[in-house]
Design a protein around this motif. Structure first.
Motif, short mmCIF file in Angstrom:
data_model
loop_
_atom_site.label_atom_id
_atom_site.label_comp_id
_atom_site.label_asym_id
_atom_site.label_seq_id
_atom_site.Cartn_x
_atom_site.Cartn_y
_atom_site.Cartn_z
N TYR A 50 -4.64 129.43 -6.78
CA TYR A 50 -5.80 130.54 -5.86
C TYR A 50 -4.60 129.89 -4.16
CZ TYR A 50 -9.22 130.92 -2.39
OH TYR A 50 -10.24 130.91 -1.73
N ARG A 51 -4.85 131.39 -3.94
CA ARG A 51 -4.10 131.26 -3.07
C ARG A 51 -5.09 132.04 -1.55
NH1 ARG A 51 1.55 134.58 -4.77
NH2 ARG A 51 2.14 132.91 -5.51
N LEU A 52 -5.07 131.68 -0.50
CA LEU A 52 -5.53 131.91 1.18
C LEU A 52 -4.50 132.47 1.91
CD1 LEU A 52 -8.30 132.32 2.21
CD2 LEU A 52 -7.94 129.58 3.57
N PHE A 53 -4.47 133.62 2.31
CA PHE A 53 -4.17 134.21 2.65
C PHE A 53 -4.38 134.44 4.55
CE2 PHE A 53 -3.11 136.35 -1.18
CZ PHE A 53 -1.87 136.37 -1.16
N ILE A 94 -1.32 130.05 1.86
CA ILE A 94 -1.22 128.57 1.17
C ILE A 94 -1.98 128.85 0.12
CG2 ILE A 94 -1.27 127.60 3.13
CD1 ILE A 94 -4.75 127.11 3.04
N GLU A 95 -1.06 127.85 -1.15
CA GLU A 95 -1.63 128.02 -2.77
C GLU A 95 -2.35 126.38 -3.25
OE1 GLU A 95 0.71 129.95 -5.92
OE2 GLU A 95 1.18 127.83 -6.20
N GLY A 96 -3.61 126.26 -3.95
CA GLY A 96 -3.73 124.58 -4.28
C GLY A 96 -3.57 125.39 -5.95
N ASN A 97 -3.03 124.69 -6.57
CA ASN A 97 -2.61 125.52 -8.43
C ASN A 97 -3.32 123.54 -9.36
OD1 ASN A 97 -0.49 123.57 -8.25
ND2 ASN A 97 0.41 124.64 -7.49
N ALA A 98 -3.46 124.10 -10.48
CA ALA A 98 -3.03 123.65 -11.93
C ALA A 98 -2.73 123.57 -12.29
CB ALA A 98 -4.86 123.59 -11.81
N ALA A 99 -1.38 122.80 -13.09
CA ALA A 99 -0.76 123.35 -14.30
C ALA A 99 -0.26 122.68 -15.52
CB ALA A 99 0.85 123.25 -14.15
N LEU A 127 -1.62 118.58 -10.44
CA LEU A 127 -2.40 119.61 -9.56
C LEU A 127 -1.38 119.40 -8.78
CD1 LEU A 127 -5.25 117.56 -9.91
CD2 LEU A 127 -5.09 119.83 -10.32
N GLY A 128 -1.49 120.46 -7.25
CA GLY A 128 -0.20 120.58 -6.75
C GLY A 128 -0.35 121.67 -5.55
N ALA A 129 0.57 121.85 -4.83
CA ALA A 129 0.15 122.94 -3.75
C ALA A 129 1.50 124.04 -3.59
CB ALA A 129 -0.67 122.12 -2.39
N VAL A 147 6.67 115.24 -11.43
CA VAL A 147 6.35 116.22 -10.73
C VAL A 147 7.12 117.56 -11.63
CG1 VAL A 147 6.44 114.54 -9.28
CG2 VAL A 147 8.38 116.44 -9.15
N PHE A 148 6.29 118.50 -10.86
CA PHE A 148 6.26 120.01 -11.52
C PHE A 148 6.45 120.47 -10.26
CE2 PHE A 148 1.88 119.91 -10.81
CZ PHE A 148 1.91 121.41 -10.79
N PRO A 149 8.01 121.80 -10.36
CA PRO A 149 8.37 122.22 -9.22
C PRO A 149 7.27 123.55 -9.20
CG PRO A 149 9.96 122.90 -11.23
CD PRO A 149 8.59 121.60 -11.60
N ARG A 150 7.26 124.37 -8.07
CA ARG A 150 6.53 125.53 -8.16
C ARG A 150 7.17 125.85 -6.67
NH1 ARG A 150 3.87 129.61 -9.68
NH2 ARG A 150 1.83 130.39 -9.05
#
Length: 185
Positions: free
Chosen positions: A83-86, A97-102, A139-141, A173-176
């Motif tokens: 999900y992104r907020l511009f 900014i971005e919140g993510n789930a992987a 979960l990440g950002a 951790v996972f990369p974004r």
């Protein structure tokens, strides 16, 4: 893994092609398809689909898979919903900014040692190399910047990371990260 990646690409392109029948989606230009060049250089090509909810928010899905099996590459598959907020002046462009789930599948290679102690104080050990595969959720950002041309080509750069939950020995951790190019339609 290659078949799963190719199936995901096929489903993504089918959904894009079927969405072209909706005249509202095309007239508003509220969809994007992108390829992540940074992850492709590392050996995990990643394709993203993004749908714009409003002028400053969007949701998307990125799917990446390792196509070859090098010994030092532990990340094998990553599927990320975000999900992104511009914050830019153009609709869905500029700083975000971005919140993510992987969901992340990786290969974890680590050493285990088994010790045997003797009465005289001496000991011996046996080293085992463990080759373990695991799939975890995280979960990440991330933060980034998106540019758009007049004819709806887009480029973006972003960086972030996420925390994996579940059993792991070394990988938590996972990369974004990405340098992506694509087309808005």
């Amino acid at each position: 893994m290659k078949k799963l990646f190719l199936l995901a690409i096929g489903v993504m392109f089918y959904s894009v092609a079927s969405a072209q029948n909706e005249t509202d989606s095309i007239a508003n230009g509220n969809q994007e398809v992108k390829i992540n060049l940074a992850m492709s250089v590392v050996g995990i090509p990643e394709i993203s689909y993004e749908y714009f909810l409003e002028d400053n928010t969007s949701v998307g899905l990125s799917i990446g898979a390792a196509l070859d099996t090098p010994e030092d590459l532990s990340l094998r598959f990553i599927g990320t919903a975000y999900y992104r907020l511009f914050f830019g002046k153009k609709p869905n462009a500029g700083f975000f900014i971005e919140g993510n789930a992987a969901v992340v599948h990786y290969r974890d290679i680590y050493d285990e040692y088994y010790y045997t102690y003797y009465e005289d104080g001496d000991y011996s050990y046996i080293r085992y190399e463990v080759d373990d595969e695991s799939t975890n959720f995280g979960l990440g950002a991330a933060v980034g910047f998106k540019l758009m041309t007049r004819n709806n080509y887009v480029g973006e750069i972003y960086a972030g990371a996420g925390r994996l939950f579940g059993d792991s020995h070394d990988i938590e951790v996972f990369p974004r990260v990405g340098v992506s190019i694509g087309k808005r339609f």
